[in-house]
Design a protein around this motif. Structure first.
Motif, PDB file in Angstrom:
ATOM      1  N   LEU A  11      94.584 -39.937   9.546  1.00 37.11           N
ATOM      2  CA  LEU A  11      94.537 -39.165  10.789  1.00 37.11           C
ATOM      3  C   LEU A  11      93.365 -38.192  10.722  1.00 37.11           C
ATOM      4  N   ASP A  12      92.390 -38.359  11.602  1.00 34.42           N
ATOM      5  CA  ASP A  12      91.265 -37.428  11.630  1.00 34.42           C
ATOM      6  C   ASP A  12      91.720 -36.078  12.169  1.00 34.42           C
ATOM      7  N   SER A  13      91.072 -35.014  11.726  1.00 35.51           N
ATOM      8  CA  SER A  13      91.560 -33.659  11.992  1.00 35.51           C
ATOM      9  C   SER A  13      91.433 -33.234  13.446  1.00 35.51           C
ATOM     10  N   ASP A  14      90.652 -33.954  14.258  1.00 37.58           N
ATOM     11  CA  ASP A  14      90.587 -33.633  15.684  1.00 37.58           C
ATOM     12  C   ASP A  14      91.394 -34.611  16.536  1.00 37.58           C
ATOM     13  N   ASP A  15      92.062 -35.569  15.899  1.00 35.95           N
ATOM     14  CA  ASP A  15      92.927 -36.518  16.591  1.00 35.95           C
ATOM     15  C   ASP A  15      94.384 -36.080  16.464  1.00 35.95           C
ATOM     16  N   TYR A  16      95.276 -36.805  17.119  1.00 36.11           N
ATOM     17  CA  TYR A  16      96.701 -36.469  17.007  1.00 36.11           C
ATOM     18  C   TYR A  16      97.570 -37.681  17.300  1.00 36.11           C
ATOM     19  N   LEU A  17      98.849 -37.591  16.913  1.00 37.07           N
ATOM     20  CA  LEU A  17      99.790 -38.689  17.043  1.00 37.07           C
ATOM     21  C   LEU A  17     100.714 -38.492  18.230  1.00 37.07           C
ATOM     22  N   ARG A  56      99.238 -52.339  12.896  1.00 42.75           N
ATOM     23  CA  ARG A  56      98.295 -51.744  13.825  1.00 42.75           C
ATOM     24  C   ARG A  56      98.997 -51.380  15.128  1.00 42.75           C
ATOM     25  N   CYS A  57      98.377 -50.490  15.898  1.00 43.46           N
ATOM     26  CA  CYS A  57      98.949 -50.088  17.181  1.00 43.46           C
ATOM     27  C   CYS A  57      97.829 -49.759  18.153  1.00 43.46           C
ATOM     28  N   GLY A  58      98.175 -49.540  19.418  1.00 43.58           N
ATOM     29  CA  GLY A  58      97.198 -49.145  20.421  1.00 43.58           C
ATOM     30  C   GLY A  58      96.822 -47.688  20.271  1.00 43.58           C
ATOM     31  N   ARG A  59      95.770 -47.292  21.003  1.00 40.44           N
ATOM     32  CA  ARG A  59      95.287 -45.922  20.906  1.00 40.44           C
ATOM     33  C   ARG A  59      94.830 -45.442  22.279  1.00 40.44           C
ATOM     34  N   VAL A  60      94.870 -44.148  22.452  1.00 39.00           N
ATOM     35  CA  VAL A  60      94.355 -43.510  23.650  1.00 39.00           C
ATOM     36  C   VAL A  60      93.053 -42.818  23.276  1.00 39.00           C
ATOM     37  N   ILE A  61      91.979 -43.143  23.980  1.00 32.25           N
ATOM     38  CA  ILE A  61      90.680 -42.507  23.738  1.00 32.25           C
ATOM     39  C   ILE A  61      90.486 -41.433  24.795  1.00 32.25           C
ATOM     40  N   VAL A  81      93.045 -46.174  27.701  1.00 28.93           N
ATOM     41  CA  VAL A  81      94.016 -46.806  26.802  1.00 28.93           C
ATOM     42  C   VAL A  81      93.388 -48.055  26.206  1.00 28.93           C
ATOM     43  N   ARG A  82      93.478 -48.196  24.905  1.00 32.75           N
ATOM     44  CA  ARG A  82      92.930 -49.369  24.234  1.00 32.75           C
ATOM     45  C   ARG A  82      94.015 -50.060  23.418  1.00 32.75           C
ATOM     46  N   ARG A  83      94.182 -51.331  23.671  1.00 32.11           N
ATOM     47  CA  ARG A  83      95.119 -52.136  22.903  1.00 32.11           C
ATOM     48  C   ARG A  83      94.373 -53.306  22.273  1.00 32.11           C
ATOM     49  N   GLU A  84      94.787 -53.686  21.075  1.00 34.02           N
ATOM     50  CA  GLU A  84      94.152 -54.819  20.420  1.00 34.02           C
ATOM     51  C   GLU A  84      94.662 -56.150  20.982  1.00 34.02           C
ATOM     52  N   ARG A  85      95.725 -56.110  21.791  1.00 39.98           N
ATOM     53  CA  ARG A  85      96.218 -57.253  22.550  1.00 39.98           C
ATOM     54  C   ARG A  85      96.489 -58.469  21.668  1.00 39.98           C
ATOM     55  N   ILE A  86      97.104 -58.211  20.547  1.00 39.00           N
ATOM     56  CA  ILE A  86      97.499 -59.276  19.633  1.00 39.00           C
ATOM     57  C   ILE A  86      99.008 -59.435  19.746  1.00 39.00           C
ATOM     58  N   GLY A  87      99.499 -60.659  19.717  1.00 38.47           N
ATOM     59  CA  GLY A  87     100.938 -60.881  19.787  1.00 38.47           C
ATOM     60  C   GLY A  87     101.681 -60.152  18.682  1.00 38.47           C
ATOM     61  N   TYR A 130     100.957 -56.319  14.932  1.00 40.04           N
ATOM     62  CA  TYR A 130     100.556 -55.349  15.943  1.00 40.04           C
ATOM     63  C   TYR A 130     101.774 -54.829  16.683  1.00 40.04           C
ATOM     64  N   VAL A 131     101.882 -53.509  16.817  1.00 43.42           N
ATOM     65  CA  VAL A 131     102.921 -52.857  17.615  1.00 43.42           C
ATOM     66  C   VAL A 131     102.275 -52.448  18.936  1.00 43.42           C
ATOM     67  N   ASP A 132     102.745 -53.021  20.026  1.00 44.33           N
ATOM     68  CA  ASP A 132     102.076 -52.819  21.316  1.00 44.33           C
ATOM     69  C   ASP A 132     102.510 -51.513  21.987  1.00 44.33           C
ATOM     70  N   ARG A 133     102.177 -50.422  21.313  1.00 45.34           N
ATOM     71  CA  ARG A 133     102.378 -49.083  21.868  1.00 45.34           C
ATOM     72  C   ARG A 133     101.164 -48.242  21.490  1.00 45.34           C
ATOM     73  N   CYS A 134     100.747 -47.365  22.387  1.00 41.04           N
ATOM     74  CA  CYS A 134      99.614 -46.482  22.107  1.00 41.04           C
ATOM     75  C   CYS A 134     100.131 -45.224  21.427  1.00 41.04           C
ATOM     76  N   LEU A 135      99.981 -45.184  20.111  1.00 41.32           N
ATOM     77  CA  LEU A 135     100.608 -44.146  19.299  1.00 41.32           C
ATOM     78  C   LEU A 135      99.601 -43.175  18.676  1.00 41.32           C
TER      79      LEU A 135
END
Length: 321
Positions: free
Chosen positions: A87-93, A114-119, A129-135, A199-204
């Motif tokens: 976890l980078d120090s300027d990011d959050y969960l 792996r999971c999705g992320r919010v940029i 919102v970015r998802r890797e879109r893997i089953g 892949y967990v399809d949630r932006c965490l």
């Protein structure tokens, strides 16, 4: 210990409390937060020690400044958890992130989850919102990398997900120190080595883009050199599985071209740093074959065409991984 959240910290005082709170407020037992202060000159170390004094789950490691890669490697060494989240120090969960990732990792004995992320921009002006879109099925990492890259969904950041610590150590998967863009070398190597990925399809994970970060502040010529170094290191990896060979070659060539463009390698004094034939040897697609041919003929012509292409993709709202 189940999960170690490893946070490299360097002059991050304005964002650090949000980052730490997002980890400590998780509804999850078996957590430790390893803050690796990388020689900060602001109040970051004091903030970390303050949290450690109030919460026994926080451990603080202080070291001389060596960069994010060195800090993460220190975190891997000191982590007690079965899994690591970087976890980078300027990011959050996102709330509930660790529980969701842990359940997936535990249920399927994963090397990586792996999971999705919010940029988002630091000023809140932009969110995507970015998802890797893997089953959601378990797969080996090479197939995962190939599919994510083919879908233009591959994320080179290690942050959105968990890595099994023993898997990292056994495979010598540490971050190369002394360069920027170390994630872009670490992630493909880690995925190709992984036997079980899901892949967990949630932006965490929230990835915050901010002016003044190391990536924005770094000298363009240095960034260009480091991207080229990443490409050359990827080209030296042996036994890349056939299922992801095309994605591997296209990815490393993208780094090489990006390094040339960012560092303005067409300049006469820098031309000797670049091998005109390297792209021809690694072009695995028609598109990259054309780009490699232009590169071999004219550095300046390639630079102008690449800059034009980058502006076009930005105008269409496309962000390259």
């Amino acid at each position: 210990m189940k999960i170690s959240v490893v946070i490299p910290v360097y002059n991050a005082a304005p964002w650090l409390q949000r980052c730490l709170r997002s980890a400590l407020d998780q509804d999850f037992d078996g957590l430790e937060v390893v803050c690796v202060d990388d020689g900060s000159t602001d109040d970051s170390l004091e903030i970390c020690r303050g949290f450690a004094g109030r919460d026994a789950r926080v451990r603080v490691v202080s070291r001389a400044h060596g960069g994010a890669a060195a800090a993460r490697n220190t975190g891997i060494d000191r982590a007690a958890g079965a899994y690591i989240l970087f976890l980078d120090s300027d990011d959050y969960l996102e709330p509930g992130a660790l529980s969701a990732l842990w359940e997936a990792a535990k249920a399927d004995a994963l090397d990586m989850v792996r999971c999705g992320r919010v940029i988002e921009r630091g000023n809140g002006s932009f969110r995507d919102v970015r998802r890797e879109r893997i089953g959601g099925q378990v797969t080996d990492g090479a197939a995962y990398f190939a599919e994510a890259y083919r879908k233009r969904a591959y994320a080179c950041s290690p942050g959105p997900g968990l890595c099994r610590r023993e898997f990292l150590v056994e495979n010598g998967l540490f971050f190369r120190e002394g360069i920027t863009h170390e994630d872009e070398l670490f992630m493909p190597c880690a995925l190709v080595a992984a036997r079980r990925v899901r892949y967990v399809d949630r932006c965490l994970y929230h990835y915050v883009m901010r002016e003044g970060s190391v990536m924005h502040a770094e000298d363009p010529e240095r960034r260009g050199d480091d991207l080229v170094a990443v490409a050359m290191a990827l080209a030296c990896v042996k036994d890349v599985p056939g299922v992801c060979r095309r994605a591997w070659e296209d990815n490393l060539l993208g780094k090489y071209f990006a390094g040339f463009t960012v560092g303005r390698g067409y300049r006469r004094e820098l031309r000797g740093r670049f091998d005109r034939t390297f792209p021809l040897r690694h072009a695995a697609s028609v598109k990259n074959g054309v780009r490699a041919a232009v590169f071999a003929v004219s550095f300046r012509g390639f630079y102008l065409l690449n800059r034009l292409g980058n502006r076009f993709t930005r105008a269409l709202g496309i962000v390259r991984s």
